[in-house]
Motif scaffolding. Sequence first.
Motif, PDB file in Angstrom:
ATOM      1  N   GLU A   1      63.608  34.035 -26.197  1.00 39.42           N
ATOM      2  CA  GLU A   1      64.070  35.386 -25.997  1.00 39.42           C
ATOM      3  C   GLU A   1      65.244  35.644 -26.609  1.00 39.42           C
ATOM      4  O   GLU A   1      65.866  34.475 -27.363  1.00 39.42           O
ATOM      5  CB  GLU A   1      64.583  35.104 -24.456  1.00 39.42           C
ATOM      6  N   ALA A   2      65.640  36.688 -26.935  1.00 39.57           N
ATOM      7  CA  ALA A   2      67.048  37.113 -27.938  1.00 39.57           C
ATOM      8  C   ALA A   2      68.114  36.869 -27.119  1.00 39.57           C
ATOM      9  O   ALA A   2      68.126  36.545 -25.843  1.00 39.57           O
ATOM     10  CB  ALA A   2      66.830  38.616 -28.030  1.00 39.57           C
TER      11      ALA A   2
ATOM     12  N   ARG B   1      68.222  34.206 -29.015  1.00 37.27           N
ATOM     13  CA  ARG B   1      68.148  32.659 -29.478  1.00 37.27           C
ATOM     14  C   ARG B   1      66.929  32.603 -30.564  1.00 37.27           C
ATOM     15  O   ARG B   1      66.621  31.713 -31.264  1.00 37.27           O
ATOM     16  CB  ARG B   1      67.929  31.754 -28.297  1.00 37.27           C
ATOM     17  N   LEU B   2      65.924  33.720 -30.317  1.00 39.56           N
ATOM     18  CA  LEU B   2      64.559  33.705 -30.917  1.00 39.56           C
ATOM     19  C   LEU B   2      64.795  33.429 -32.369  1.00 39.56           C
ATOM     20  O   LEU B   2      64.154  32.430 -33.096  1.00 39.56           O
ATOM     21  CB  LEU B   2      63.847  34.762 -30.376  1.00 39.56           C
TER      22      LEU B   2
ATOM     23  N   SER C   1      62.502  29.822 -22.486  1.00 44.08           N
ATOM     24  CA  SER C   1      63.680  30.580 -22.953  1.00 44.08           C
ATOM     25  C   SER C   1      64.291  30.519 -24.241  1.00 44.08           C
ATOM     26  O   SER C   1      64.892  31.338 -24.707  1.00 44.08           O
ATOM     27  CB  SER C   1      64.937  29.908 -22.189  1.00 44.08           C
TER      28      SER C   1
ATOM     29  N   GLY D   1      64.772  25.872 -25.375  1.00 45.13           N
ATOM     30  CA  GLY D   1      64.765  26.323 -23.940  1.00 45.13           C
ATOM     31  C   GLY D   1      64.983  25.044 -22.943  1.00 45.13           C
ATOM     32  O   GLY D   1      65.334  25.267 -21.975  1.00 45.13           O
TER      33      GLY D   1
ATOM     34  N   ARG E   1      59.823  28.199 -16.463  1.00 46.05           N
ATOM     35  CA  ARG E   1      60.341  29.263 -17.448  1.00 46.05           C
ATOM     36  C   ARG E   1      61.371  28.969 -18.340  1.00 46.05           C
ATOM     37  O   ARG E   1      61.343  29.288 -19.774  1.00 46.05           O
ATOM     38  CB  ARG E   1      60.960  30.391 -16.657  1.00 46.05           C
TER      39      ARG E   1
END
Length: 273
Positions: free
Chosen positions: A87-88, A90-91, A84, A63, A80
């Motif tokens: 989040e899909a 990338r998670l 990051s 992120g 934020r």
Amino acid sequence: MEPRAVPAGQGVAWLREGLDLFAAAPLTWLGITLLFSGMLVVFSVVPFAGMFASVAIPMFIGGLMLGCDAQRRGQPLEVRYLFSGFEAPRLQPLAIVGALYLAASVVVMLPVIAVVVGTSLAGTFAAVSAGSGGSGSAGLGLAAVVAVAIGLLILVAATVLLSMAIWFAPALVVFRGVAPVDAMKLSLRAALRNLGPFAVYVLAVMGIGLLVMLPLLGAILFAAARGSSGGDLSPMLAIAMGGTGLFALICIVLLMPPMWGAMYASYRDVFGD
């Protein structure tokens, strides 16, 4: 995709670019750093949460790489971006990178722990059987010291290699969509190809750390000199040590954003993004 070798002096350029990114949004970067550090402290005191922190670190770093990239493209940095990587899509790959890093760290630690524990037990048994002051005990004690030293050297070497394997991996995942294992292999290959700039970068960071610590190291030496000349050492030494610890913490907080920026700069330099 092949990483390129860059001149050794680029290590300083990476740090300079990291400092520029920090200077462009210092308050936001400090807020991100304090939030990140606070979460790590919480993870460290909650049972078993430390393992989650190890897995989550690449997600945080991924992120932050996105945040650095947004800054470079003229967009505002926001807190934020720290999340990051959660989040899909990338998670999952970033979590796998973290899990692989954690598993590799455990694998590296196990033989070192086995050597240390084994030599300690052998020394204890030898001391019990030989009574006291036996030459056999002394010889075994020397062997134990050598074994522990070798174990520590292996640990240091393995830790450096693991750090190389994870240095570029989050950026490769978030920017190039590289699979986790491939990202770690590519990161290791890129770091080994650029040992010169990495050495210069590490020396530059250490040099900055030494410079900012010199005044407080001088205070400690002054307190020690005062004590040796008959003055009361305890209060001054306590103040100097406390101040050194606080100042070191502040310096770490201030250095973390430029180091994240340098990580991003090194990725763009080596992989041509």
